[in-house]
Design a protein around this motif. Structure first.
Motif, short mmCIF file in Angstrom:
data_model
loop_
_atom_site.label_atom_id
_atom_site.label_comp_id
_atom_site.label_asym_id
_atom_site.label_seq_id
_atom_site.Cartn_x
_atom_site.Cartn_y
_atom_site.Cartn_z
N LEU A 129 0.81 -1.22 0.00
CA LEU A 129 0.00 0.00 0.00
C LEU A 129 0.84 1.28 0.00
CD1 LEU A 129 -2.73 -0.93 2.66
CD2 LEU A 129 -2.85 -1.19 0.16
N SER A 130 2.16 1.13 0.13
CA SER A 130 3.02 2.30 0.32
C SER A 130 2.94 3.29 -0.84
CB SER A 130 4.47 1.85 0.53
OG SER A 130 4.95 1.14 -0.59
N HIS A 131 2.76 2.80 -2.08
CA HIS A 131 2.73 3.71 -3.22
C HIS A 131 1.44 4.51 -3.30
CE1 HIS A 131 0.93 -0.07 -4.48
NE2 HIS A 131 0.43 0.48 -5.56
N TYR A 132 0.45 4.17 -2.48
CA TYR A 132 -0.78 4.96 -2.43
C TYR A 132 -0.73 6.05 -1.37
CZ TYR A 132 -2.86 0.95 -4.91
OH TYR A 132 -3.14 -0.05 -5.80
N THR A 144 -11.32 7.27 10.16
CA THR A 144 -11.08 8.70 10.33
C THR A 144 -10.29 9.25 9.16
OG1 THR A 144 -10.95 8.33 12.72
CG2 THR A 144 -10.22 10.46 11.91
N SER A 145 -10.81 10.28 8.51
CA SER A 145 -10.10 10.94 7.41
C SER A 145 -8.97 11.78 7.97
CB SER A 145 -11.08 11.83 6.63
OG SER A 145 -10.39 12.61 5.67
N LEU A 146 -7.73 11.50 7.51
CA LEU A 146 -6.57 12.17 8.06
C LEU A 146 -5.58 12.55 6.96
CD1 LEU A 146 -6.07 9.71 11.04
CD2 LEU A 146 -6.86 12.08 11.23
N THR A 147 -4.68 13.48 7.30
CA THR A 147 -3.63 13.91 6.39
C THR A 147 -2.30 13.31 6.82
OG1 THR A 147 -4.75 16.00 5.95
CG2 THR A 147 -2.41 15.91 5.45
N VAL A 148 -1.59 12.73 5.87
CA VAL A 148 -0.26 12.18 6.13
C VAL A 148 0.73 13.34 6.22
CG1 VAL A 148 1.59 10.72 5.24
CG2 VAL A 148 -0.81 10.04 4.91
N ASN A 149 1.42 13.45 7.34
CA ASN A 149 2.34 14.58 7.54
C ASN A 149 3.79 14.27 7.19
OD1 ASN A 149 0.20 15.23 10.15
ND2 ASN A 149 0.62 16.80 8.63
N ALA A 150 4.16 13.00 7.19
CA ALA A 150 5.54 12.65 6.84
C ALA A 150 5.62 11.17 6.50
CB ALA A 150 6.49 12.97 7.99
N LEU A 151 6.60 10.84 5.69
CA LEU A 151 6.88 9.45 5.32
C LEU A 151 8.31 9.11 5.70
CD1 LEU A 151 5.40 9.35 1.69
CD2 LEU A 151 4.29 8.57 3.78
N ASN A 152 8.52 7.87 6.08
CA ASN A 152 9.87 7.35 6.33
C ASN A 152 9.92 5.99 5.66
OD1 ASN A 152 12.29 6.31 7.30
ND2 ASN A 152 12.06 7.24 9.31
N GLU A 153 10.45 5.98 4.43
CA GLU A 153 10.41 4.76 3.63
C GLU A 153 11.76 4.04 3.69
OE1 GLU A 153 7.70 4.97 0.03
OE2 GLU A 153 8.41 7.04 0.14
N SER A 155 13.41 -0.07 3.49
CA SER A 155 13.11 -1.42 3.04
C SER A 155 12.64 -2.29 4.20
CB SER A 155 14.35 -2.05 2.39
OG SER A 155 14.08 -3.36 1.97
N GLY A 156 11.41 -2.75 4.12
CA GLY A 156 10.86 -3.63 5.14
C GLY A 156 10.44 -2.93 6.42
N ASN A 157 10.60 -1.59 6.46
CA ASN A 157 10.27 -0.86 7.70
C ASN A 157 9.69 0.52 7.40
OD1 ASN A 157 10.12 -0.52 10.51
ND2 ASN A 157 12.10 0.51 10.58
N SER A 158 8.83 0.59 6.38
CA SER A 158 8.26 1.88 6.00
C SER A 158 7.18 2.30 6.99
CB SER A 158 7.66 1.79 4.59
OG SER A 158 8.66 1.56 3.63
N LYS A 159 7.06 3.60 7.20
CA LYS A 159 6.07 4.10 8.14
C LYS A 159 5.64 5.51 7.73
CE LYS A 159 9.74 5.52 11.36
NZ LYS A 159 10.29 5.38 12.74
N PHE A 160 4.51 5.96 8.30
CA PHE A 160 4.04 7.32 8.04
C PHE A 160 3.58 7.96 9.34
CE2 PHE A 160 0.37 4.60 7.55
CZ PHE A 160 -0.69 5.32 8.09
N ARG A 161 3.59 9.30 9.34
CA ARG A 161 3.28 10.03 10.57
C ARG A 161 1.98 10.80 10.44
NH1 ARG A 161 7.01 14.61 11.31
NH2 ARG A 161 5.26 15.94 10.74
N LEU A 162 1.21 10.75 11.50
CA LEU A 162 -0.02 11.54 11.62
C LEU A 162 0.14 12.50 12.78
CD1 LEU A 162 -2.57 8.60 11.34
CD2 LEU A 162 -1.88 10.14 9.48
N THR A 163 -0.29 13.73 12.60
CA THR A 163 -0.29 14.70 13.69
C THR A 163 -1.75 14.99 14.03
OG1 THR A 163 1.78 15.67 12.91
CG2 THR A 163 0.47 16.97 14.45
N ILE A 164 -2.18 14.57 15.21
CA ILE A 164 -3.60 14.60 15.57
C ILE A 164 -3.86 15.71 16.59
CG2 ILE A 164 -5.56 13.23 16.34
CD1 ILE A 164 -4.18 12.18 13.82
N VAL A 165 -4.81 16.57 16.26
CA VAL A 165 -5.15 17.68 17.16
C VAL A 165 -6.01 17.16 18.31
CG1 VAL A 165 -4.98 19.39 15.33
CG2 VAL A 165 -7.18 18.30 15.79
N PRO A 166 -6.05 17.88 19.44
CA PRO A 166 -6.79 17.41 20.63
C PRO A 166 -8.25 17.06 20.36
CG PRO A 166 -5.39 19.25 21.22
CD PRO A 166 -5.31 19.12 19.73
#
Length: 224
Positions: A129-132, A144-153, A155-166
């Motif tokens: 799913l990483s290419h989406y 929950t509809s959210l915006t991706v704030n950052a990616l850290n790709e 090999s084998g350990n890709s992740k993405f960051r969400l910044t969630i308001v209170p």
């Protein structure tokens, strides 16, 4: 179709799993059930479920084995909190993005940390799913509809960051997340359709046979 704007946080009241699938009973808490009818759709942690029974304070839905295998339901227990959203209407304010309620994969909460008044969550990104998932693009996490704030790709350990308001933390199940929590992911619907269109066009182009032959080129004087 849904918007990804959560209307209430419900509770799993009963969960009966058998060889054919599962029957869930969800306590709706503050969700307005006055306009719900049999056959209506309610997104439950991002999964589009059909109401097969209901009252003023709860609804029941059947879950197929396919859904059990492809979503976080395998990790759910009675008493667990779930995000709820009724299907959108034509007059609904479109506050999130287009959400189908069809889960694409499961992610895991990797870390949780504070950043000012907000909370940052790093979530695992399944390789298929990483290419989406794009920085500043939309993603649905447990409905929950959210915006991706950052990616850290990596090999084998890709992740993405969400910044969630209170407010979002308070009004959704993000308040119950811990490191290791499994969550449902739905990638952007438009990205999926674009990929399908582009891939189909490429495949069709490869199959088209040109009418330009060597004999035609000779007759036209391009080659001798």
């Amino acid at each position: 179709m849904f918007t990804g704007i959560i209307e209430a946080v419900g509770t799993i009241k009963a969960m009966n799993i058998n060889a054919q699938g599962a029957r869930l009973v969800i306590a709706t808490n503050s969700l307005d059930m006055s306009d719900v009818k049999l056959g209506d759709s309610i997104a439950t942690n991002g999964i589009c479920l059909t109401v097969v029974d209901y009252d003023q304070h709860s609804y029941s839905a059947d879950v197929s084995n396919e859904t059990l295998q492809r979503t976080g339901f395998a990790h759910y227990k009675v008493g667990m909190k779930v995000n709820l959203e009724k299907a959108m209407q034509a007059s609904t304010r479109f506050g999130g993005h287009m959400v189908s309620g069809h889960v694409d994969g499961i992610s895991e909460v990797l870390s949780i940390s504070s950043n000012g008044n907000s909370i940052e969550y790093w979530l695992s990104m399944p390789n298929d799913l990483s290419h989406y998932i794009a920085e500043k693009g939309s993603v649905t996490v447990d409905g929950t509809s959210l915006t991706v704030n950052a990616l850290n790709e990596q090999s084998g350990n890709s992740k993405f960051r969400l910044t969630i308001v209170p407010h979002t933390v308070k009004e959704t199940v993000f308040a119950y997340y811990q490191v290791g929590t499994k969550v449902n992911l739905e990638v952007d619907l438009i990205a999926r359709y674009l990929e399908r269109l582009l891939t189909k066009n490429q495949n069709e182009s490869a199959d088209v046979k040109s009418n330009v032959t060597e004999d035609l080129l000779k007759k036209s004087g391009f080659i001798k």
